[in-house]
Design a protein around this motif. Structure first.
Motif, short mmCIF file in Angstrom:
data_model
loop_
_atom_site.label_atom_id
_atom_site.label_comp_id
_atom_site.label_asym_id
_atom_site.label_seq_id
_atom_site.Cartn_x
_atom_site.Cartn_y
_atom_site.Cartn_z
N ILE A 99 0.84 -1.20 0.00
CA ILE A 99 0.00 0.00 0.00
C ILE A 99 0.88 1.25 0.00
O ILE A 99 0.54 2.26 -0.61
CB ILE A 99 -0.97 -0.02 1.21
CG1 ILE A 99 -1.90 -1.22 1.10
CG2 ILE A 99 -1.79 1.26 1.26
CD1 ILE A 99 -2.83 -1.42 2.28
N LEU A 102 1.54 1.87 -3.52
CA LEU A 102 0.36 2.37 -4.24
C LEU A 102 0.02 3.80 -3.88
O LEU A 102 -0.31 4.62 -4.71
CB LEU A 102 -0.84 1.49 -3.90
CG LEU A 102 -0.96 0.13 -4.57
CD1 LEU A 102 -2.03 -0.70 -3.88
CD2 LEU A 102 -1.30 0.30 -6.03
N TRP B 16 -5.40 -11.92 -8.40
CA TRP B 16 -4.06 -11.48 -8.01
C TRP B 16 -2.98 -12.04 -8.92
O TRP B 16 -1.93 -11.43 -9.10
CB TRP B 16 -3.77 -11.80 -6.53
CG TRP B 16 -4.19 -10.61 -5.75
CD1 TRP B 16 -5.33 -10.45 -5.02
CD2 TRP B 16 -3.50 -9.35 -5.70
NE1 TRP B 16 -5.39 -9.18 -4.52
CE2 TRP B 16 -4.29 -8.49 -4.92
CE3 TRP B 16 -2.31 -8.87 -6.23
CZ2 TRP B 16 -3.90 -7.17 -4.67
CZ3 TRP B 16 -1.94 -7.56 -5.99
CH2 TRP B 16 -2.73 -6.73 -5.20
N LEU B 19 -3.14 -9.60 -11.62
CA LEU B 19 -2.54 -8.33 -11.21
C LEU B 19 -1.01 -8.42 -11.18
O LEU B 19 -0.31 -7.44 -11.45
CB LEU B 19 -3.07 -7.91 -9.84
CG LEU B 19 -4.48 -7.31 -9.86
CD1 LEU B 19 -4.96 -7.01 -8.45
CD2 LEU B 19 -4.52 -6.04 -10.70
N LEU B 23 1.27 -5.81 -13.12
CA LEU B 23 2.41 -5.09 -12.56
C LEU B 23 3.67 -5.29 -13.39
O LEU B 23 4.40 -4.34 -13.67
CB LEU B 23 2.68 -5.58 -11.14
CG LEU B 23 1.77 -5.01 -10.08
CD1 LEU B 23 1.96 -5.72 -8.77
CD2 LEU B 23 2.07 -3.52 -9.93
N TRP B 68 7.07 1.22 -10.41
CA TRP B 68 6.47 -0.06 -10.82
C TRP B 68 7.32 -1.23 -10.34
O TRP B 68 6.79 -2.28 -9.97
CB TRP B 68 6.32 -0.13 -12.34
CG TRP B 68 5.22 0.74 -12.85
CD1 TRP B 68 5.32 2.01 -13.34
CD2 TRP B 68 3.82 0.40 -12.92
NE1 TRP B 68 4.09 2.48 -13.71
CE2 TRP B 68 3.14 1.52 -13.47
CE3 TRP B 68 3.08 -0.73 -12.57
CZ2 TRP B 68 1.77 1.54 -13.67
CZ3 TRP B 68 1.71 -0.71 -12.79
CH2 TRP B 68 1.07 0.41 -13.32
N LEU B 71 6.81 -1.34 -6.50
CA LEU B 71 5.48 -1.85 -6.20
C LEU B 71 5.40 -3.33 -6.54
O LEU B 71 4.76 -4.10 -5.81
CB LEU B 71 4.42 -1.07 -6.99
CG LEU B 71 2.99 -1.54 -6.73
CD1 LEU B 71 2.60 -1.28 -5.29
CD2 LEU B 71 2.01 -0.84 -7.66
N ALA B 75 4.02 -5.82 -3.92
CA ALA B 75 2.80 -6.57 -4.19
C ALA B 75 3.05 -8.06 -4.14
O ALA B 75 2.20 -8.84 -3.67
CB ALA B 75 2.23 -6.17 -5.55
N MET B 348 -5.99 -6.16 -0.12
CA MET B 348 -5.08 -5.62 -1.12
C MET B 348 -5.81 -5.29 -2.43
O MET B 348 -5.45 -4.35 -3.13
CB MET B 348 -3.95 -6.62 -1.40
CG MET B 348 -2.97 -6.78 -0.25
SD MET B 348 -2.34 -5.19 0.29
CE MET B 348 -1.63 -4.62 -1.25
N LEU B 349 -6.84 -6.08 -2.72
CA LEU B 349 -7.61 -5.79 -3.94
C LEU B 349 -8.36 -4.47 -3.79
O LEU B 349 -8.40 -3.65 -4.71
CB LEU B 349 -8.59 -6.94 -4.23
CG LEU B 349 -9.41 -6.77 -5.51
CD1 LEU B 349 -8.50 -6.71 -6.73
CD2 LEU B 349 -10.42 -7.89 -5.67
N THR B 352 -5.91 -1.72 -4.17
CA THR B 352 -5.53 -1.56 -5.57
C THR B 352 -6.65 -0.90 -6.37
O THR B 352 -6.40 -0.02 -7.20
CB THR B 352 -5.20 -2.93 -6.19
OG1 THR B 352 -4.27 -3.58 -5.33
CG2 THR B 352 -4.58 -2.78 -7.57
N MET B 356 -5.06 2.30 -7.91
CA MET B 356 -4.53 2.11 -9.26
C MET B 356 -5.15 3.08 -10.27
O MET B 356 -4.43 3.70 -11.05
CB MET B 356 -4.68 0.64 -9.67
CG MET B 356 -3.84 0.21 -10.85
SD MET B 356 -2.15 0.84 -10.88
CE MET B 356 -1.25 -0.35 -9.93
#
Lengths: 536, 387
Positions: A99, A102, B16, B19, B23, B68, B71, B75, B348-349, B352, B356
């Motif tokens: 997070i 993000l 995920w 995802l 990513l 990216w 992350l 992630a 987490m979803l 995101t 996002m």
């Protein structure tokens, strides 16, 4: 102490994180100071504030980039060197880290480019917004990383799952609003604000001593002192709040910081100075302040704070309870499709102490084979090394009060004495520049070293958290990081000093050129005020 | 908290997994051209001003692009903790090299033009080259290794043990197939960097970028096809055997896995996935044509298409495997056994889904503000503030 893979991995982590933390505090604070300066510029339209924004912004940039670069290591190091830790607590610890990416990293990193490259592409207000977004992004990242770190200190909102052999999240909001994390967050960002204020005041003082950039320097000191004063109070108060929350979450850390071997009748005294002796379990030549510890730690006169000896005895009990949990765990795993409910019940009753059984893994492969002597040794292991904590803490607190005094003084001179600063005070300000960094590193040391022997307090011992790597590999990468970081640090310091010596740009030609282009563009716009004005 | 029960564990795992792909693709599309420009730098730009133009095409955006990568790490940690634990400790020295590249790169960007000394600038230029080229190659090598399986196993406590001597974890990665995979990723990112420079630069820098980029596009397509043929005849695949559940606890040891003759049987089971490699190949060829013709915007889009196709084809072919174990197939990491808990995946979803779209929006805005070519005048007029 034997020096093995655990110690080497710890050393690597300590080196890389403390290195990273050389850059972070300044980023946290300077991003906000720069945004404040730009706000004044946008509100008053006076070019001096634009010049200040650009000058401090450039120093911010030189520092920021190393914060980013050294931060990359942190994000991946858990997996590289601490793979069992990553497996065991990734379900909880990974979430705030992701997070953070993000919510914070994207924000600061996307806009920081525009901050430097967008001066003549954006309107004044839009550029100001970008500056604030960078500041907010940086500060948010501190929030999430401290939620993650706070969970290591006080693991709430999670429980062990025997099927996956790891901790799993049960309540995200408990993790989020963990009292330790919240206190730590404000304490840490305040430390960053103090760092930036001391930096700005120190550099400005250096200019004043040389009679250079006087207008810029005086105003910078004023901003720095006002901001720094609030921050210095906040850092001490929230440090106290951290101590208070440690009273119920990390009793051992608190007792070790205080070198409090025996439980004292409430309210306990505070050892101002002394010489803690780990072997003899006593503190020589202690100078005590009566009642102070009880008041700080419990905010009451009647609540007892347990001493180290009592905590060791409790740890021994928890190891024995943990062994029951471990034995039950093996059975649960053995018959995972048809677990005996009584075994499961036994496991659940003792599972909170499972981590204490793991302390024995340092001595025996199978904790159930541990001898009485090993159990005793493991319970003694729960005491971190006391004297470094004791002194690091006192030095940090002393510096904290020093910052309050300094900021008060400069704030007073700036507000009531027409921004006139006597030369000795300016000299002092220059010499003080390293002090907040020392305090910040000491703070980390107290928080992390004080958590030993655990990576996650009471849940996972450090010795068990490491990856199965060879000494050679870790030594190679450690050497690599040290060499690499040292070179970068020297380069950074060189550039920082070069640009401080050079001072703000007052390049006439550049300003002229900028003006011409600016006027050209204005000719085609209806609302000329919306485009940023150049510096003088 | 029961809200997460609204979505099945199985569905969350598949989301995920995709995802994870998003990513990686996001990283390759954005940071990919930074790496490509780095790798191209010494060859497309000879003089100092040319180099500054090339560097400043990515100057304002590399920092956001690099997130990216970060992350991606975060992630994987949050959604696939065993993958995080196994892959980063397993590819230990390779990871160190990649980290070193990503550490030196920001510094090189930021510090290069802060001194006038040509030697100083040359050192940083070559750092930019190395920090672009080496990770571009190593990412492909890592994928090549993952496709073939990696030698690790779990103990009963789920400690990861890596087989072999420590240096084999680095040298051992460089087998012929993995090197070929490295060539694919390297050429692909050079192509992408070329497409970016075609859009953002002019004159001689653009011309050289188009020339080298178009060669890279052909190499990328050729190596990719070759790797596909190799996988058809020489690379074993994996499959889960016996009864298994897709919504059970994440424990690899609860699964039985065996090796199969090829991964490509997936294309017989799920014919629709053929679209991924097709997009990759067509995208690569279109990029080649676009670079030759000097088309600017469309070439970059074609290049993105190629990357999208190539990366997603790897994931779709291996599904549900994420990281198979060559020495102990039972320890293989799959979508069904190496995720976070049901609750964490759900949280987490949500995070995101909130952030996002915001990230994509403000990133798009920043690119829009910075739209247009970087010219010699831009660099010389803003000599203090640009790189």
């Amino acid at each position: 102490m034997e020096f093995g893979i655990v110690e080497l991995s710890r050393l690597q982590f300590a080196v890389t994180v403390m290195y990273h933390f050389l850059f972070v505090p300044l980023t946290l604070g300077l991003s906000i100071l720069v945004a404040i300066m730009e706000t004044v510029y946008v509100m008053t339209n006076r070019p001096i504030w634009r010049q200040m924004t650009k000058f401090w912004g450039m120093l911010f940039g030189i520092n920021f980039v190393l914060g980013v670069a050294t931060g990359i290591t942190m994000e991946f190091q858990f997996g590289m060197n601490w793979s069992y830790y990553s497996h065991y607590v990734g379900d909880i610890f990974g979430a705030p880290l992701a997070i953070e990416g993000l919510m914070a990293f994207f924000l600061e990193a996307t806009f920081v480019g525009l901050f430097f490259f967008g001066w003549d592409k954006l309107s004044k207000v839009a550029h100001l917004t970008v500056a604030w977004l960078v500041a907010i992004g940086s500060n948010f990242s501190a929030l999430w990383i401290l939620i993650a770190n706070g969970w290591m200190q006080n693991p709430v909102g999670a429980e062990f799952n025997p099927m996956t052999m790891r901790m799993e999240m049960t309540d995200f909001f408990e993790v989020l609003f963990n009292e330790v994390a919240q206190a730590k967050f404000v304490h840490t960002v305040s430390a960053g604000y103090v760092t930036a204020s001391v930096f700005v005041i120190g550099v400005s003082a250096w200019y004043l001593l040389r009679d250079r950039h006087v207008e810029l320097a005086r105003r910078s000191i004023t901003v720095g002192a006002a901001f720094g004063l609030a921050a210095a109070f906040s850092v001490v108060l929230l440090g106290d709040e951290s101590g208070y929350s440690a009273t119920h979450s990390q009793k051992m850390k608190l007792a070790a910081i205080e070198a409090m071997w025996e439980t004292h009748e409430a309210p306990a005294p505070f050892n101002l100075v002394g010489f803690p002796d780990q072997e003899a379990r006593e503190t020589h030549y202690a100078i005590e302040i009566p009642w102070a510890m009880g008041l700080i730690g419990t905010r009451s006169l009647t609540t007892e704070i347990p001493g180290i000896n009592d905590l060791v005895a409790q740890a021994e009990d928890r190891i024995r309870s943990g062994l029951i949990a471990y034995e039950a765990l093996l059975e649960v795993r053995e018959n995972r499709d048809a677990t005996d409910p009584t075994v499961m019940a036994t496991f659940e009753e003792h599972s909170a102490d499972l981590g204490f059984a793991f302390l024995l893994k340092k001595y025996v492969d199978n904790p159930l084979d541990a001898t009485e002597a090993q159990i005793l040794a493991a319970s003694n292991d729960t005491v971190p090394m006391v004297w470094p904590l004791f002194w690091a803490f006192r030095l940090m607190v002393g510096l904290g009060f020093g910052f309050i005094a300094t900021m008060l003084y400069f704030f007073y001179r700036a507000s009531f004495k027409g921004m006139n600063f006597p030369r000795p005070a300016l000299h002092l300000a220059v010499w003080m520049i390293p002090a907040p960094w020392i305090a910040a590193e000491l703070g980390w040391f107290v928080a992390e070293f004080g958590r030993q022997p655990w990576t996650v307090d009471g849940v996972l011992p450090t010795a068990m958290s490491v990856s199965a790597l060879s000494m050679t590999e870790v030594a190679l990468t450690l050497a690599g990081f040290v060499i690499f970081y040292t070179i970068l640090f020297i380069v950074e310091m060189g550039l920082m000093l070069k640009y401080i010596r050079k001072g703000p740009f007052q390049d006439v030609e550049e300003t002229e050129a900028w003006n011409t282009r600016h006027n050209d563009r204005l000719a085609g716009r209806k609302n000329p005020d919306s485009i940023a004005m150049p510096a003088e | 908290m029961i809200l997460h029960e609204l979505m099945s564990y199985e569905l969350l795992r598949v989301i995920w997994w995709s995802l994870l792909g998003v990513l990686l693709i996001g990283f390759a599309l954005t940071d990919g051209f930074d790496m490509g420009v780095g790798a191209l730098l010494p060859f497309v730009a000879k003089t100092d001003i040319e180099r500054r133009i090339a560097i400043n095409t990515v100057g304002p955006v590399w920092e956001g692009n690099q997130v990216w990568f970060i992350l991606g790490g975060g992630a994987i940690f949050a959604a696939w903790p065993p993958l995080y634990a196994v892959s980063f400790s397993g590819f230990y020295l390779a990871m160190f090299v990649i980290l070193a590249a990503f550490i030196v790169r920001p510094v090189a960007f930021k510090y290069r033009s802060k001194r006038d000394d040509p030697r100083w600038r040359s050192v940083w230029d070559w750092s930019l080259f190395a920090s672009g080229a080496i990770p571009a190659l190593l990412f492909g090598v890592a994928v090549g290794n993952v496709i073939q399986g990696v030698p690790f196993h779990f103990t009963d406590d789920l400690h990861t043990i890596y087989e072999g001597a420590w240096y084999m974890k680095f040298i051992g990665l460089l087998d012929p197939f993995s090197i070929l995979a490295g060539v694919v990723s390297f050429a692909m990112l050079v192509m992408h960097g070329g497409a970016w420079l075609t859009l953002k630069a002019q004159g001689v820098v653009q011309l050289r970028a188009r020339m080298i980029g178009s060669i890279a596009a052909l190499v990328a397509v050729g190596a990719y096809v070759l790797a596909g043929l190799w996988m058809a005849v020489g690379i074993e695949g994996y499959r889960i055997v016996g009864d298994y559940v897709t919504n059970g606890p994440s424990n690899p040891l609860h699964f039985e896995v065996e090796r199969t003759s090829t991964w490509l049987s997936a294309y017989a089971d799920r014919p629709w996935i053929t679209v991924a490699p097709l997009i990759g190949i067509v995208g690569g060829l279109l990029t080649f044509l676009g670079l030759r013709a000097g088309r600017e915007v469309s070439t970059l889009l074609f290049s993105k298409m190629a990357i999208l196709g190539v990366i997603s084809s790897v994931g779709l072919t291996m599904f549900p495997f994420i990281m198979p174990s060559s020495s102990d197939p039972q320890s293989s990491l799959t979508v069904w056994n190496s995720s976070s808990s049901h609750l964490t995946l759900f949280i987490m979803l949500v995070a995101t889904a909130i952030f996002m779209p915001l990230i994509l929006m403000y990133t798009a805005w920043v690119y829009k503000v910075l739209w247009g070519k970087v010219t010699e005048a831009d660099v010389s007029e803003n000599s203090h503030s640009v790189y």
